[in-house]
Design an enzyme around this catalytic site. Structure first.
Site, short mmCIF file in Angstrom:
data_model
loop_
_atom_site.label_atom_id
_atom_site.label_comp_id
_atom_site.label_asym_id
_atom_site.label_seq_id
_atom_site.Cartn_x
_atom_site.Cartn_y
_atom_site.Cartn_z
N GLY A 8 0.81 -1.21 0.00
CA GLY A 8 0.00 0.00 0.00
C GLY A 8 0.85 1.26 0.00
N SER A 9 0.38 2.27 0.69
CA SER A 9 0.97 3.61 0.57
C SER A 9 2.33 3.76 1.22
CB SER A 9 0.01 4.66 1.13
OG SER A 9 -1.12 4.78 0.29
N VAL A 10 2.79 2.82 2.03
CA VAL A 10 4.16 2.95 2.53
C VAL A 10 5.16 2.85 1.37
CG1 VAL A 10 3.63 2.11 4.85
CG2 VAL A 10 4.32 0.47 3.09
#
Length: 486
Positions: free
Chosen positions: A221-223
């Site tokens: 995801g956004s990491v």
């Protein structure tokens, strides 16, 4: 000599050479691999009943051999706080082999390593039974227990806590866990029954290379946007003052699909965004536009610099699932989705932890380490691994800039749940969508951001947005406080 006899001699010589070569390979070239193979029971049977060395955490054994009452087998392998350390120690079983540090450090624990040669000679002359070396870990027992307890029972998740300056792992846990004593028992019938029940549990870390912090391959995801930010700054096409497009949706020519922006923050309030705002609010479309501008290779190269796609098992002394690199053959929508950590991008929790630790450590990624010292039975140190740089992931300037943005994500953005009063914390959240309203919820970060002492990575699998928010950033705060207050 007729042709038939000549052919027979040639065949005999060839067969002899083949047998000799195979024996030489097994005894010399492939000996270490065969000894370390968890399916090789001969190595286990040779020392199964011996006084095997202990695995030690905080001065206390978490795995040790104790003297039993059996006339056939003098010593029994036992595990203290078994569920807490199972993912690290693994098990040592007569019938099912060994996993974890039990197999990776088998030579030292069994007393058969090269460094223990003279110890073996001394034991032989004294008529003593062979005794293995003890292996002391870098794990902090209080932080290990805290991290384990922060994952609710029944919830699949992993937490990794490291010292970013040295690579030492302070805690590494996952749930569900198990009791290695159930597999190490000398009761063969009970052992078989127990392992048949354990393998039915989804996500259990019986084998490190398929589950847990070192084996679970998950969409980050956004990491993963930290990779995009580093690639953008490294390209020279972007700087800290760049203005990024931030539409609510990103359309693609010729298809109906539109990549949506993140709906959980304040991304919708601006049509354009700075890097600071985009990371604070975890906006999707700015980072997708960066990937489309730079191209697939630039993102892939930066991911490789952070270690994506590498097997870290040798450094860690555990089986390791080789995290996927950046996917090949991506069209526009695929590249945009991959850049925000979706589609086919996968990583282990440990890989995300190492990426974050590299940013914390001025761009230098340290080799992950679990082993602090190895001591002979007379407590003499025979091995003491030193911190070792694994690679340079990015420049100090870029690392400091990303740290500044991650710090604002905690102080002003959606990672504020990780904030610690009086301490600057750097962090990034991530939400990888699984469908049906469920996600893998991530937090990764470090503190203090101006002089990092601890890095924390948390992932909770298959949770809704609200549950994920409660179990990631706030739990990271508790770990930061526990480490910094020691």
């Amino acid at each position: 000599m007729n042709q038939a006899i000549r052919n027979s001699w040639v065949a005999a010589i060839a067969m002899f050479a083949l047998i000799f070569g195979a024996i030489s390979f097994v005894q010399v070239v492939g000996a270490d691999d065969l000894k370390g193979n968890p399916l090789n029971q001969r190595a286990i049977l040779q020392n199964y009943c011996n006084d095997r060395g202990a695995i030690i955490v905080g001065g206390a054994p978490v795995a040790e051999s104790v003297k039993g009452t059996s006339e056939v087998c003098q010593f029994q392998r036992t595990y203290a706080q078994p569920a807490l350390y199972a993912g690290i120690t693994g098990y040592f079983s007569k019938n099912y082999g060994a996993t974890g540090l039990e197999v990776a450090m088998n030579a030292q624990l069994a007393g058969s390593s090269d460094q223990q040669f003279f110890d073996r000679i001394g034991q032989l002359f004294l008529g003593n039974q062979p005794k293995g070396a003890s292996v002391e870990l870098t794990i902090d027992p209080a932080i290990q227990k805290l991290a384990y307890d922060l994952i609710p029972d029944g919830q699949r998740g992993s937490i990794v806590v490291t010292n970013p300056k040295t690579g030492a792992i302070l805690a590494m846990v996952s749930k569900p866990s198990y009791d290695p004593n159930l597999i190490a028992t000398q009761d063969a019938k009970a052992e078989s029954t127990n392992i048949n029940e354990l393998v039915k549990v989804p996500g259990i870390n019986l084998n490190q290379n398929v589950s847990g912090p070192t084996g679970e391959l998950l969409a980050p995801g956004s990491v993963y946007k930290l990779v995009d930010a580093a690639a953008a700054l490294s390209s020279g096409k972007y700087n800290k003052d760049s203005v990024l497009p931030n539409p609510a949706e990103m359309p693609f020519p010729g298809i109906q699909y539109k990549l949506p922006n993140y709906a959980g923050g304040n991304c919708y309030t601006q049509d354009t965004a700075s890097f600071a705002f985009a990371l604070q609010q975890s906006c999707n479309t700015p980072f997708a536009s960066i990937a489309l501008d730079l191209g697939r290779d630039a993102i892939a190269e930066q991911a490789a610099k952070f270690g994506f796609g590498e097997n870290l098992g040798d450094q860690l002394k555990l089986a390791y699932a080789r995290g996927s690199g950046f996917p090949n053959d991506l069209d526009g929508p695929g590249l945009a989705q991959s850049a925000i950590g979706q589609k086919d991008v996968r990583a282990t929790p440990l890989q995300i932890a190492l990426m974050t630790a590299a940013i914390a450590n001025n761009g230098v990624q340290m080799s992950p380490s679990l082993v602090k010292t190895v001591r002979s039975p007379d407590l003499r140190v025979i091995d003491e691994p030193r911190p070792e740089a694994l690679r340079t992931s990015t420049t100090p300037e870029i690392a400091r800039q990303i740290t500044e943005w991650m710090t604002s994500a905690v102080s002003q953005g959606i990672a504020r749940g990780a904030a610690v009063p009086g301490v600057q914390v750097a962090g990034k959240t991530g939400t990888a969508e699984l469908g049906n309203g469920l996600n893998n919820s991530w937090f990764t970060g470090f503190a203090p951001s101006n002089n990092p002492e601890v890095s924390v990575t948390i992932v909770m699998e298959g949770v809704d947005i609200t549950t994920g928010a409660k179990l990631t950033s706030p739990n990271a705060k508790k770990i930061f406080e526990a480490v910094l207050n020691k």
